[in-house]
Structures are given as structure tokens and as C-alpha cells.
Design a protein around this motif. Structure first.
Motif, PDB file in Angstrom:
ATOM      1  N   TYR A 310       4.009  -5.761  -8.121  1.00  0.00           N
ATOM      2  CA  TYR A 310       4.345  -4.433  -8.645  1.00  0.00           C
ATOM      3  C   TYR A 310       5.770  -4.412  -9.189  1.00  0.00           C
ATOM      4  O   TYR A 310       6.032  -3.882 -10.274  1.00  0.00           O
ATOM      5  CB  TYR A 310       4.203  -3.376  -7.539  1.00  0.00           C
ATOM      6  CG  TYR A 310       2.805  -2.818  -7.399  1.00  0.00           C
ATOM      7  CD1 TYR A 310       2.241  -2.038  -8.416  1.00  0.00           C
ATOM      8  CD2 TYR A 310       2.057  -3.046  -6.255  1.00  0.00           C
ATOM      9  CE1 TYR A 310       0.957  -1.520  -8.284  1.00  0.00           C
ATOM     10  CE2 TYR A 310       0.770  -2.535  -6.120  1.00  0.00           C
ATOM     11  CZ  TYR A 310       0.230  -1.774  -7.137  1.00  0.00           C
ATOM     12  OH  TYR A 310      -1.048  -1.266  -7.020  1.00  0.00           O
ATOM     13  N   ASP A 319       6.116  -1.153 -11.185  1.00  0.00           N
ATOM     14  CA  ASP A 319       6.122   0.093 -10.409  1.00  0.00           C
ATOM     15  C   ASP A 319       6.962  -0.151  -9.160  1.00  0.00           C
ATOM     16  O   ASP A 319       6.445  -0.561  -8.115  1.00  0.00           O
ATOM     17  CB  ASP A 319       4.686   0.483 -10.048  1.00  0.00           C
ATOM     18  CG  ASP A 319       4.606   1.866  -9.388  1.00  0.00           C
ATOM     19  OD1 ASP A 319       5.646   2.323  -8.858  1.00  0.00           O
ATOM     20  OD2 ASP A 319       3.511   2.451  -9.382  1.00  0.00           O
ATOM     21  N   ALA A 322       5.931   1.810  -5.911  1.00  0.00           N
ATOM     22  CA  ALA A 322       4.809   1.215  -5.176  1.00  0.00           C
ATOM     23  C   ALA A 322       5.255  -0.038  -4.441  1.00  0.00           C
ATOM     24  O   ALA A 322       4.832  -0.291  -3.303  1.00  0.00           O
ATOM     25  CB  ALA A 322       3.668   0.891  -6.128  1.00  0.00           C
ATOM     26  N   LEU A 326       5.020  -0.593  -0.336  1.00  0.00           N
ATOM     27  CA  LEU A 326       4.323  -1.741   0.248  1.00  0.00           C
ATOM     28  C   LEU A 326       5.263  -2.561   1.125  1.00  0.00           C
ATOM     29  O   LEU A 326       4.886  -3.008   2.217  1.00  0.00           O
ATOM     30  CB  LEU A 326       3.754  -2.623  -0.863  1.00  0.00           C
ATOM     31  CG  LEU A 326       2.418  -2.196  -1.458  1.00  0.00           C
ATOM     32  CD1 LEU A 326       2.173  -2.920  -2.775  1.00  0.00           C
ATOM     33  CD2 LEU A 326       1.284  -2.484  -0.472  1.00  0.00           C
TER      34      LEU A 326
END
Length: 757
Positions: A310, A319, A322, A326
């Protein structure tokens, strides 16, 4: 994550197992399980000393015989296989999986007494394993008999395995299997590192390569092949090996895709790194789909790898939000800092310099805080002492790292750079004692270079370098091979070199090539034809080795094992001579002067030799002298050759000094003969070199004979012959007339070189 039985490791018959039941018990009236429960460490010592691979590996077949699935067994099968289970426990009493099956079977058939004994043994083995676990990044691996024991340990402890992978491509002393298991009580994954290859090495005493690192490599390869159908970690390793051998990035990606999709940690890392470092359109396509199922299963490393995808936009639009989410989730499920270290270690390899530098800076900060994985990641790059975070050296000396040989070696380097030689020496000795191969190699070579090198130092140096070779050190393997070759054990020398070649060591491959080309077949297992193929591969123009091209050129000039091809030899030497390689320039120039490529070309030879000597490399003096002396057609050229050798002598070049002494003492040309001066040069060379190789001692002997001292010439020539490599029959491999010269000296005569070499 159960493994399939390793059929390729099964040797011996069931009868051998059953015979153990009737054998005397380890301790009178005690079962193997009771002995383990009473003194588990002593049981391990005895197993390593007396265990037999031919019996131990078949013993684990009882697991499938009783339908063991990790949690359950079949009661009827347990009754039917009771004798086989007893035999298995006698063969491998320290096998955690075997003791677990013994417990489950005893419970299944209602034998409470046997269940108690097996439970005590299993508990003792589990306590020892967990107590020896230490820090997964720094401590030695947990010792197990087979891979089934690792999974049985977690099943016994009620821990769920999240992922597993082999850390190294080629085993050293160990073949570390890193396993992450969920600890429900702690609410986090815990990392453990296991090894079963060193155990296999110790109990496989009848193997062809017992006692050599090659056995460890062969055992690891056999395990990977046997485990691959059922074990993701094995398929992951196979994919990584294929990727390491693939020529281009696209081929490497093909090699790892399937294993990454199956959950292979190393394959996923490789895929990410390839995309981070190579600008290939579509590199990240399919990456997220491969990682996502494993990240959704809340496996922390998979979550981190998805976060990197990401953040870097691998196969998707970047991203960072995100990615951060995570990463935070992965951090909650693992040891504090581990997820961030994995994330930063990967992003530190990014093409974006700012991202990479920022990642390295954060890793350094984490290392300064003492986070174990960060310390390892930071120090892996070999940073200079001035870049170490404050207090890092003190942290390495602390108790949490005290069992780590690599930590001790790093502290030795730290103290060495700080000018604290005595502290550095002490830490290096500690590192070697803890089994660190690099430290063993460093100590061994320091002893080899010591003056004088007495017998005790030589013996310790050889022992240290053998141990280093077992730990995967290439220098140790090459030195051990050299010692074996000198003592006439050519096949043994090959055995030392092969693991280093598995590690991709071109110098080890060239060592082996020299050995094969000097030995008549079938003294070596590798044929001359195969050796020439290997040299051609190493000499390949794109990324090939200059030394391989030089060696191949010599083979083609002399026609060793193949037709002579002087034009190809010339072309090979030109590749590196034209880019400034001094050795290639000197070989090329000498070849032209001696007519090695066809017609003698004095102008070209002089031009290349003058370029070589202009670099100031004294080896060029020796080659220039040889080209003129042996290739020349007049007394003037011989005199010029003598002059270049003399310059080499003055520059301290041993080859030039040896050639000069040899010419003075053995020449058939009266304008060159000068026994007195030759003996002076030979004596000076002899005084400077403590352990002269046979070719030098051959020169010393020739000069003594030329000067009329035949008695000393006989002594020296015999010493030269004794130092020659031995054939399989134990006799010296004398293909250069050493024995003929000895006969001359015994007859009171000198040697005269009637033909140029």
C-alpha cells in the motif's frame, strides 16, 4: 502445518527398530521416556553421541502408523503399533513428536502409568526447548531431531503456528527454521528458531560425507525435496533458490509468484524487493491478491507486507493511511517493534532515495533503543563505528545478547575500531567459542599470518578454519581444501569446496577448477570437461570473471582436456586487458612475446607489457621478464628479460626472484649462467619465506647443486618432493621432473634446463 514423512531420509529396516526393544535399556529398569524425564540434557548428549540416522528417521514412521494428526491418534492403531512405538522411543527418546504420540497413545488405550511417564518426558523436552529459545534474532536455534518436533512442541503448548520459513538459502552449521506461533496468554505472536540439520549431521556418521559441511548441505537439500509436497516453508525455499539462479528480474518474479501466493514469507519478500528496486511495468500485479488471504488471517508478517504494498503502490495506487493502519494492527499482534522493523527494512530498499534514507534513520533509532530485530537490521549493513547509536555497544554486551556469537564479533569490531585491541581480542575469542563462523575465520587467518607459525598455532588455525567452514565461511572452506590438497587428499579438498560453491563463491569454483586441471582423472570426481564448462560459464563476457578468462585462456593455449585454441585464448585476455586488468595485460604481452597465439608479435608484446609495468604492479615485471627470456631469440632479449626480473626482485616480487635464481642456476646459455649470484638470490628468498611451496624449494635445490653443494641440494629436493600433492596411491604427484633432479644431485651433478618451459 504438518509435514509429510521424509521418505528420502528413511534408511534401514523395521527389524532394526524392533531389535532396539530387546536391547538393554539405557538405564536399568528405566524406559527411554523415564530417562528423558529424569535428565533431559544428559539424554540429548547421549542421543547425539549414539543415535543412528539409519534407525532414527524410520522411527518417525510410527506417527503416520497411529494416524497422528497433531492432536489425535487412533486407539486401535496405537495398540497394534505398541512395539513399533517402543522401538521408536528407544531410537530417538528426545523426539518431541514421538513423546507426544506416546502420551496420546497411552491416554487412548487407558494406560495411565505410561501416560504419566510420557507426559513427564514431553514436559522436560518442552521446558528445555522453550528455555533455550532466547531471542529469535540473536540466540542459537532450538535443537530438534526432525521438523515434526517443532510443530509437536507448539501443539503441546497449545500455540497456533502462524507461519514458518527457512532463513538461509544454504545451511551453515545450522539450517534455521523460523516459526511464528500465537501465544494466547500474551495475546501476541512469538518467534522461535529451530534447527534439525546439525542433529542430523551428528547422527549420520555412516554418510559418505560425514564430518564435512557438505553433509549438512545434502541433508538440507534432501529435507527440502521431501517436505515440499506438504510444507509451504519448503516450497518457499525452492522458489527462493530458483529466483537466485534466474538471470533476469522477470524470471525471478516467475520463480516466486506461486510460493508467495501459498504464504511463502521469503518469496513474498523477494517479490516486494524486486518491485522496489527494479522499474518494471506491472511488477506488482497480483502481489496484493497473493498477500491478502494471509493478511486477513491476521498473520503479522503478511500484514506488514501488505502495508508495504500500500505504501509503495505496488499493484495499486499508494495509500499511506491503509499502510499505517495495517502496520499498527501487525504491531499489536507481534513483539513491539518487530512489525515496524520488517516494514522499514523493506522500504529502506526503495528506489526513492528519500524514503530509503528516512527508513534507515528510523531503523537506527530503533536500534539505539535496543529493539533486537532493529539492532540486527542496522548492524547487518556493517556501519562504521561513528554511526552507531549511543549506548548500542553497551546493549550488545548486556545479558540479552550474551549467548550470541555474532553480537560478540560485532563488539570485537567495535573495540578494534576504537583502538582497544585487548578488548577486541577477548570479544573475538568469545565469539569464536560461541560458534560464530566469521570470528573463527578471522582468528584462524590471524594465526596463519603470524610469524613464526609454529606447529601449535598451525594446528589451532586449521581447527578454527574447519569450524568456520562448517559455519558457512567461504575462506575457511577454501583454506581447509588447500590443506587437504597439499596432503594429497584431493577428493576431500573437493568436498570442502562444494558447499562454498553452493553459496555462489566464484573463488571456490576457481580453486576447484585449478585442482581438477592439475590432477589426472579419475583422481577428481569432477571431469575436465565439466570443469571447462564451469570456466566458460564463469568467463561469460557479461559479468564474467577476469580470473576465469585468464585460466580458460591458459587451458586453451596448452590444450588441457580440449583442442588448442590460441585465437580464442587471445580474445579472452583482450577482454580484460583493454579495460586495464594488469594480469590480463601481462599474460597477453607475454603470450605475444612467446608466440603463444601463433606467430610471435614482439611489438604487440612489448606494448602490452609496457602498459602493465606502467601500473607499478611487480607481477608484471615477472611476466615481462619471462616473455623476453623464454620467448626471445637473442642474447640481448635474454639479458633484457633478466633485467626485468631483477626489477621485480628489487620490488620484492617472489615470482621474479624465483625466475631469476632459476635462470642463473639452470640455464644452458653461458651468457646467463651465474651459480654464485643465483645462490645469493635463492638464499635471500629462502630466508624471507618461512613455508616455501615446492616449486620454490626446487629452485633452492637447483642453486645449491649449481654451486657444488650437492648434499644440501639432495636435502632440499627431497623436501620439495615431500611437499608435492599426493596421488591416490600416496605417492607424490611429480609431473615436473622433481625426482629426476633428485637423482642428478645424488650423483653429484647439477641440473641444466635444456628446453624452455
Amino acid at each position: 502445518m504438518r509435514s509429510a514423512p521424509v521418505r528420502s531420509l528413511r534408511r534401514g529396516a523395521c527389524a532394526a527398530l524392533l531389535a532396539l526393544v530387546a536391547a538393554p535399556p539405557m538405564v536399568a529398569a528405566e524406559s527411554p521416556s523415564a530417562v528423558v524425564a529424569r535428565d533431559v540434557e544428559a539424554a540429548w548428549v547421549r542421543f547425539l553421541a549414539e543415535g543412528d540416522a539409519a534407525v532414527v528417521h524410520p522411527a518417525y514412521g510410527v506417527l503416520s502408523a497411529v494416524a497422528y494428526d497433531g492432536q489425535h491418534v487412533d486407539a486401535e492403531a496405537c495398540g497394534r503399533e505398541a512395539q513399533a512405538l517402543d522401538a521408536a522411543l528407544a531410537a530417538a527418546p528426545v523426539g518431541i513428536a514421538l513423546q507426544r504420540v506416546a502420551l496420546l497413545c497411552a491416554e487412548a488405550v487407558g494406560d495411565s502409568q505410561a501416560a504419566d511417564v510420557a507426559a513427564d518426558a514431553l514436559s522436560a523436552l518442552a521446558r528445555l526447548a522453550f528455555a533455550s529459545a532466547g531471542d529469535a534474532d540473536w540466540s542459537p536455534p532450538i535443537r530438534i531431531v526432525r521438523i515434526e518436533d517443532a510443530y509437536a512442541l507448539f501443539q503441546t503448548a497449545g500455540m497456533d503456528v502462524r507461519h514458518a520459513y527457512f532463513q538461509d538459502l544454504v545451511p551453515g552449521r545450522h539450517f534455521p527454521l523460523r516459526v511464528a506461533a500465537w501465544d494466547a496468554a500474551a495475546g501476541r505472536e512469538r518467534n522461535f528458531v529451530f534447527d534439525f540439520i546439525d542433529v542430523g549431521y551428528h547422527i549420520d556418521r555412516a554418510a559418505e560425507h560425514a564430518g564435512f559441511p557438505l553433509l549438512r548441505v545434502e541433508l538440507a537439500e534432501a529435507w527440502i525435496e521431501a517436505l515440499a509436497p506438504a510444507e509451504v516453508a519448503a516450497r518457499d525455499h525452492q522458489a527462493l533458490l530458483l529466483a537466485s539462479q534466474a538471470a533476469g528480474v522477470a524470471e525471478k518474479l516467475v520463480a516466486v509468484r506461486d510460493a508467495a501466493a501459498a504464504g511463502g514469507i521469503q518469496s513474498t519478500r523477494t517479490w516486494i524487493v524486486l518491485c522496489l528496486q527494479a522499474d518494471i511495468p506491472g511488477c506488482g500485479e497480483g502481489l496484493v491478491d497473493a498477500i491478502l488471504p494471509h493478511a486477513e488471517a491476521t498473520r503479522s508478517l503478511s500484514m506488514v507486507h501488505l502495508a508495504v504494498a500500500y505504501a509503495e503502490g505496488l499493484g495499486m495506487e499508494p495509500d499511506q493511511g491503509a499502510a499505517d493502519a495495517l502496520l499498527a494492527a501487525a504491531d499489536r499482534r507481534s513483539r513491539p517493534g518487530d512489525a515496524l522493523v520488517e516494514y522499514l527494512s523493506l522500504r529502506a530498499l526503495a528506489r526513492d532515495g528519500d524514503v530509503a534514507e528516512a527508513s534507515r534513520a528510523r531503523l537506527r533509532a530503533l536500534a539505539g533503543e535496543g529493539q533486537p530485530a532493529a539492532v540486527l537490521a542496522f548492524l547487518a549493513g556493517g556501519p562504521a563505528i561513528e554511526t552507531w547509536p549511543a549506548g548500542l555497544a553497551e546493549r550488545l554486551a548486556a545479558s540479552s545478547f550474551k549467548s550470541s556469537g555474532s553480537a560478540a564479533r560485532l563488539l570485537a569490531q567495535h573495540h578494534r575500531q576504537a583502538g582497544k585491541a585487548s578488548d577486541a581480542d577477548a570479544w573475538l575469542e568469545r565469539a569464536a567459542a560461541l560458534g560464530d563462523a566469521q570470528a573463527q575465520s578471522e582468528l584462524g587467518f590471524a594465526l596463519v599470518d603470524a610469524v613464526p607459525l609454529d606447529d601449535a598455532r598451525q594446528a589451532r588455525a586449521e581447527a578454527l578454519l574447519r569450524e568456520a567452514a562448517h559455519g558457512g565461511d567461504i575462506g575457511g572452506a577454501r583454506y581447509s581444501a588447500m590443506v587437504s590438497a597439499r596432503q594429497g587428499r584431493v577428493r576431500e579438498a573437493e568436498t570442502w569446496l562444494l558447499p562454498a560453491m553452493r553459496r555462489g563463491s566464484a573463488p571456490a569454483a576457481l580453486d576447484l577448477a585449478r585442482m581438477v586441471l592439475r590432477q589426472p582423472e579419475p583422481v577428481t570426481r569432477i571431469t575436465i570437461a565439466a570443469t571447462l564448462d564451469m570456466l566458460r560459464e564463469l568467463a561469460g563476457e557479461e559479468g564474467g570473471l577476469a580470473e576465469a578468462r585468464q585460466m580458460l585462456a591458459e587451458v586453451l593455449i596448452d590444450g588441457i582436456g580440449t583442442d588448442k585454441a590460441p585465437a580464442e585464448a587471445e580474445a579472452l585476455l583482450l577482454v580484460d586487458a583493454e579495460t586495464g586488468d594488469v594480469t590480463s595485460m601481462a599474460y597477453l604481452g607475454s603470450g605475444y612475446l612467446r608466440g603463444a597465439f601463433g606467430t610471435r608479435d614482439v611489438a604487440a608484446g612489448r606494448a602490452w607489457m609496457e602498459r602493465a609495468v606502467a601500473t607499478g604492479n611487480p607481477d608484471a615485471y615477472a611476466e615481462f621478464g619471462s616473455g623476453l627470456y623464454y620467448g626471445g631469440e637473442t642474447a640481448a632479449e635474454r639479458a633484457e628479460g633478466i633485467a626485468w626480473w631483477t626489477k621485480g626482485l628489487e620490488a620484492g616480487n617472489d615470482m621474479a626472484a624465483n625466475n631469476l635464481a632459476w635462470a642463473f642456476c639452470t640455464s644452458r646459455h653461458t651468457d646467463v649462467q651465474d651459480a654464485r649470484r643465483g645462490l645469493e638470490v635463492a638464499r635471500a628468498l629462502e630466508a624471507r619465506i618461512a613455508d616455501a611451496r615446492p616449486s620454490l624449494v626446487d629452485t633452492f635445490a637447483a642453486c645449491h647443486a649449481a654451486a657444488g653443494d650437492h648434499a644440501q641440494a639432495v636435502v632440499l629436493q627431497q623436501r620439495a618432493i615431500d611437499g608435492l600433492p599426493k596421488r591416490d596411491d600416496g605417492q607424490p604427484d611429480d609431473r615436473s621432473g622433481y625426482g629426476d633432479r633428485l637423482a642428478l644431485y645424488r650423483a653429484g651433478r647439477a641440473y641444466v634446463e635444456l628446453e624452455d618451459p
